[in-house]
Design a protein around this motif. Structure first.
Motif, PDB file in Angstrom:
ATOM      1  N   ALA A  37       0.822  -1.210   0.000  1.00 13.66           N
ATOM      2  CA  ALA A  37       0.000   0.000   0.000  1.00 13.66           C
ATOM      3  C   ALA A  37       0.860   1.266   0.000  1.00 13.66           C
ATOM      4  N   GLY A  38       2.036   1.194   0.595  1.00 11.34           N
ATOM      5  CA  GLY A  38       2.912   2.358   0.645  1.00 11.34           C
ATOM      6  C   GLY A  38       3.847   2.494  -0.546  1.00 11.34           C
ATOM      7  N   SER A  39       3.792   1.541  -1.462  1.00 13.71           N
ATOM      8  CA  SER A  39       4.689   1.589  -2.622  1.00 13.71           C
ATOM      9  C   SER A  39       4.295   2.732  -3.557  1.00 13.71           C
ATOM     10  N   PRO A  40       5.272   3.296  -4.284  1.00 11.85           N
ATOM     11  CA  PRO A  40       4.973   4.397  -5.194  1.00 11.85           C
ATOM     12  C   PRO A  40       3.882   4.083  -6.237  1.00 11.85           C
ATOM     13  N   PRO A  41       3.865   2.898  -6.875  1.00  8.86           N
ATOM     14  CA  PRO A  41       2.780   2.643  -7.835  1.00  8.86           C
ATOM     15  C   PRO A  41       1.391   2.638  -7.175  1.00  8.86           C
ATOM     16  N   ALA A  42       1.298   2.074  -5.965  1.00  2.95           N
ATOM     17  CA  ALA A  42       0.007   2.058  -5.275  1.00  2.95           C
ATOM     18  C   ALA A  42      -0.393   3.474  -4.862  1.00  2.95           C
ATOM     19  N   GLN A  43       0.561   4.251  -4.395  1.00  2.00           N
ATOM     20  CA  GLN A  43       0.275   5.638  -4.029  1.00  2.00           C
ATOM     21  C   GLN A  43      -0.172   6.439  -5.244  1.00  2.00           C
ATOM     22  N   LYS A  44       0.512   6.229  -6.363  1.00  2.00           N
ATOM     23  CA  LYS A  44       0.160   6.936  -7.593  1.00  2.00           C
ATOM     24  C   LYS A  44      -1.259   6.567  -8.040  1.00  2.00           C
ATOM     25  N   ALA A  45      -1.577   5.279  -7.982  1.00  2.00           N
ATOM     26  CA  ALA A  45      -2.916   4.829  -8.369  1.00  2.00           C
ATOM     27  C   ALA A  45      -3.970   5.400  -7.429  1.00  2.00           C
ATOM     28  N   GLY A  46      -3.673   5.442  -6.143  1.00  2.01           N
ATOM     29  CA  GLY A  46      -4.611   6.000  -5.171  1.00  2.01           C
ATOM     30  C   GLY A  46      -4.868   7.477  -5.397  1.00  2.01           C
ATOM     31  N   HIS A  47      -3.811   8.219  -5.680  1.00  2.00           N
ATOM     32  CA  HIS A  47      -3.954   9.653  -5.946  1.00  2.00           C
ATOM     33  C   HIS A  47      -4.725   9.894  -7.242  1.00  2.00           C
ATOM     34  N   ALA A  48      -4.450   9.073  -8.250  1.00  2.00           N
ATOM     35  CA  ALA A  48      -5.167   9.214  -9.522  1.00  2.00           C
ATOM     36  C   ALA A  48      -6.654   8.929  -9.337  1.00  2.00           C
ATOM     37  N   ALA A  49      -6.979   7.910  -8.561  1.00  2.00           N
ATOM     38  CA  ALA A  49      -8.389   7.580  -8.306  1.00  2.00           C
ATOM     39  C   ALA A  49      -9.073   8.692  -7.517  1.00  2.00           C
ATOM     40  N   ALA A  50      -8.374   9.257  -6.538  1.00  2.00           N
ATOM     41  CA  ALA A  50      -8.946  10.350  -5.756  1.00  2.00           C
ATOM     42  C   ALA A  50      -9.200  11.572  -6.630  1.00  2.00           C
ATOM     43  N   GLU A  51      -8.259  11.883  -7.503  1.00  2.00           N
ATOM     44  CA  GLU A  51      -8.417  13.031  -8.407  1.00  2.00           C
ATOM     45  C   GLU A  51      -9.573  12.808  -9.370  1.00  2.00           C
ATOM     46  N   LEU A  52      -9.691  11.600  -9.876  1.00  2.00           N
ATOM     47  CA  LEU A  52     -10.800  11.266 -10.766  1.00  2.00           C
ATOM     48  C   LEU A  52     -12.134  11.436 -10.043  1.00  2.00           C
ATOM     49  N   GLY A  53     -12.194  10.997  -8.792  1.00  2.00           N
ATOM     50  CA  GLY A  53     -13.409  11.151  -7.999  1.00  2.00           C
ATOM     51  C   GLY A  53     -13.739  12.611  -7.735  1.00  2.00           C
ATOM     52  N   ARG A  54     -12.733  13.406  -7.425  1.00  2.00           N
ATOM     53  CA  ARG A  54     -12.953  14.841  -7.204  1.00  2.00           C
ATOM     54  C   ARG A  54     -13.468  15.513  -8.464  1.00  2.00           C
ATOM     55  N   GLY A  55     -12.855  15.168  -9.599  1.00  2.00           N
ATOM     56  CA  GLY A  55     -13.289  15.753 -10.868  1.00  2.00           C
ATOM     57  C   GLY A  55     -14.724  15.390 -11.202  1.00  2.00           C
ATOM     58  N   ALA A  56     -15.088  14.140 -10.960  1.00  2.00           N
ATOM     59  CA  ALA A  56     -16.464  13.709 -11.223  1.00  2.00           C
ATOM     60  C   ALA A  56     -17.438  14.423 -10.294  1.00  2.00           C
ATOM     61  N   GLY A  57     -17.038  14.620  -9.056  1.00  2.00           N
ATOM     62  CA  GLY A  57     -17.895  15.324  -8.107  1.00  2.00           C
ATOM     63  C   GLY A  57     -18.118  16.772  -8.501  1.00  2.00           C
TER      64      GLY A  57
END
Length: 99
Positions: A37-57
């Motif tokens: 969960a703390g790895s850079p690819p997982a962090q990057k994916a988490g941030h991308a998903a959060a940004e996508l959710g914010r944009g949709a909202g």
């Protein structure tokens, strides 16, 4: 709702794994999951998903903000009459054109 379901599912899986494998193995699995969960690819994916959710909202909020007044405005005269208590029109002129 999906976050709660994901949390409960993870909790149940963790409980079962911990009960079956014993405390030592459970700690090993927990540490591994924390590392993943703390790895850079997982962090990057988490941030991308959060940004996508914010944009949709934001997009949904703008769409609602644009269309809600006209849709509610069309129905107000039917529900509450054409005039307010002081005799003024309840509906702005742009809404009273029978949309």
């Amino acid at each position: 709702m999906i976050n709660k379901l994901t949390f409960v599912t993870g909790l149940a899986i963790g409980y079962v794994l911990g009960a079956k494998a014993g405390r030592e193995r459970y700690e090993q699995i927990r540490k591994l999951s924390g590392t993943v969960a703390g790895s850079p690819p997982a962090q990057k994916a988490g941030h991308a998903a959060a940004e996508l959710g914010r944009g949709a909202g934001v997009k949904a909020g703008r769409a609602i903000g644009e269309h809600l007044p006209e849709r509610v405005g069309r129905h107000l005269p039917d529900r509450f009459g054409r005039h307010g208590a002081n005799g003024t029109s309840v509906t702005p002129p742009r809404y009273g054109q029978g949309l």
